[in-house]
Motif scaffolding. Structure first.
Motif, PDB file in Angstrom:
ATOM      1  N   LEU A  24      35.918  48.943  45.030  1.00  0.00           N
ATOM      2  CA  LEU A  24      35.942  47.497  44.848  1.00  0.00           C
ATOM      3  C   LEU A  24      34.600  46.949  44.370  1.00  0.00           C
ATOM      4  O   LEU A  24      34.563  45.915  43.698  1.00  0.00           O
ATOM      5  CB  LEU A  24      36.374  46.801  46.143  1.00  0.00           C
ATOM      6  N   THR A  25      33.508  47.620  44.672  1.00  0.00           N
ATOM      7  CA  THR A  25      32.197  47.146  44.216  1.00  0.00           C
ATOM      8  C   THR A  25      32.043  47.270  42.703  1.00  0.00           C
ATOM      9  O   THR A  25      31.159  46.649  42.124  1.00  0.00           O
ATOM     10  CB  THR A  25      31.039  47.905  44.905  1.00  0.00           C
TER      11      THR A  25
ATOM     12  N   ILE B 165      34.678  46.760  40.473  1.00  0.00           N
ATOM     13  CA  ILE B 165      35.787  46.101  39.786  1.00  0.00           C
ATOM     14  C   ILE B 165      35.432  44.661  39.448  1.00  0.00           C
ATOM     15  O   ILE B 165      34.867  43.936  40.260  1.00  0.00           O
ATOM     16  CB  ILE B 165      37.064  46.155  40.659  1.00  0.00           C
ATOM     17  N   GLY B 166      35.768  44.275  38.235  1.00  0.00           N
ATOM     18  CA  GLY B 166      35.665  42.895  37.780  1.00  0.00           C
ATOM     19  C   GLY B 166      36.935  42.569  37.016  1.00  0.00           C
ATOM     20  O   GLY B 166      37.607  43.468  36.502  1.00  0.00           O
ATOM     21  N   TRP B 167      37.271  41.298  36.969  1.00  0.00           N
ATOM     22  CA  TRP B 167      38.530  40.891  36.351  1.00  0.00           C
ATOM     23  C   TRP B 167      38.273  39.947  35.181  1.00  0.00           C
ATOM     24  O   TRP B 167      37.367  39.117  35.244  1.00  0.00           O
ATOM     25  CB  TRP B 167      39.392  40.164  37.378  1.00  0.00           C
TER      26      TRP B 167
ATOM     27  N   CYS C 190      43.688  38.617  43.073  1.00  0.00           N
ATOM     28  CA  CYS C 190      44.006  40.030  43.217  1.00  0.00           C
ATOM     29  C   CYS C 190      44.490  40.292  44.637  1.00  0.00           C
ATOM     30  O   CYS C 190      44.277  39.491  45.546  1.00  0.00           O
ATOM     31  CB  CYS C 190      42.817  40.913  42.865  1.00  0.00           C
TER      32      CYS C 190
ATOM     33  N   GLN D 241      35.595  41.464  50.352  1.00  0.00           N
ATOM     34  CA  GLN D 241      35.368  42.424  49.262  1.00  0.00           C
ATOM     35  C   GLN D 241      36.196  42.061  48.032  1.00  0.00           C
ATOM     36  O   GLN D 241      35.711  42.187  46.905  1.00  0.00           O
ATOM     37  CB  GLN D 241      35.704  43.827  49.726  1.00  0.00           C
TER      38      GLN D 241
ATOM     39  N   GLN E 281      34.617  39.215  46.059  1.00  0.00           N
ATOM     40  CA  GLN E 281      33.488  39.676  45.232  1.00  0.00           C
ATOM     41  C   GLN E 281      33.952  40.186  43.875  1.00  0.00           C
ATOM     42  O   GLN E 281      33.237  40.046  42.885  1.00  0.00           O
ATOM     43  CB  GLN E 281      32.683  40.741  45.957  1.00  0.00           C
ATOM     44  N   THR E 282      35.136  40.781  43.798  1.00  0.00           N
ATOM     45  CA  THR E 282      35.626  41.306  42.514  1.00  0.00           C
ATOM     46  C   THR E 282      35.944  40.182  41.547  1.00  0.00           C
ATOM     47  O   THR E 282      36.022  40.410  40.337  1.00  0.00           O
ATOM     48  CB  THR E 282      36.878  42.191  42.687  1.00  0.00           C
TER      49      THR E 282
END
Length: 170
Positions: free
Chosen positions: A73-74, A76-78, A85, A163, A166-167
């Motif tokens: 997860l650290t 991942i960006g969307w 998400c 978490q 944060q993504t």
């Protein structure tokens, strides 16, 4: 429990994953506004329900490289088209008093938790949106492998929700 688009999305992904049974790897979903999806892909209109403000969940492939979900997860960006998400993951839970007895070493801790007589297997669901809406759910598993009643609320898995938030950060 008040209904909301993020709640419906969380419950839908939980039901989708539950249909495949237990002992699954973590599963990650992008949440996109259904009306936007249909506008971009009109041929999908017959396959999705376009409720006002509703989301469509789109499952994402996670690497199968042995890393834990929290580490993945650290990274991942969307894109902006993803409004939120959701993630579904299975974990072992112990009563608070049992956690005090666990070793500090992560591998030894996992082994001790897996053998603990009071452990509970659970499926955790967390869903968040860029606008700050959240929903979470927890479903336990009995010793016989049966699922128990789903518990749900906005903050049942705060660490996982944080978490996921944060993504979605730019």
């Amino acid at each position: 429990m008040p209904d909301s688009p993020v709640r419906r999305a969380a419950l839908e992904v939980e039901a989708h994953v539950a249909a495949d049974g237990w002992d699954q790897p973590a599963r990650l979903f992008a949440l996109v506004p259904t009306v936007d999806l249909i506008a971009r892909e009109p041929e999908l209109a017959a396959q999705v329900e376009a409720s006002p403000g509703g989301f469509t969940s789109i499952e994402q492939e996670l690497p199968v490289d042995g890393r834990e979900l929290e580490e993945l997860l650290t990274e991942i960006g969307w894109p902006d088209t993803v409004i939120g998400c959701a993630v579904v993951v299975e974990r072992l839970m112990l009563p608070a008093e049992a956690e005090e007895e666990l070793p500090d070493d992560p591998d030894a801790m996992a082994a001790a938790a897996a053998q603990h007589p009071d452990r509970r297997e659970v499926r955790l669901v967390a869903a968040v949106t860029r606008g700050g809406a959240v929903h979470s759910a927890v479903r336990g598993r009995t010793a016989d492998g049966d699922a128990v009643e789903l518990l749900e609320g906005p903050d049942l898995v705060p660490g996982l929700l944080a978490q996921l938030r944060q993504t979605l950060q730019p």
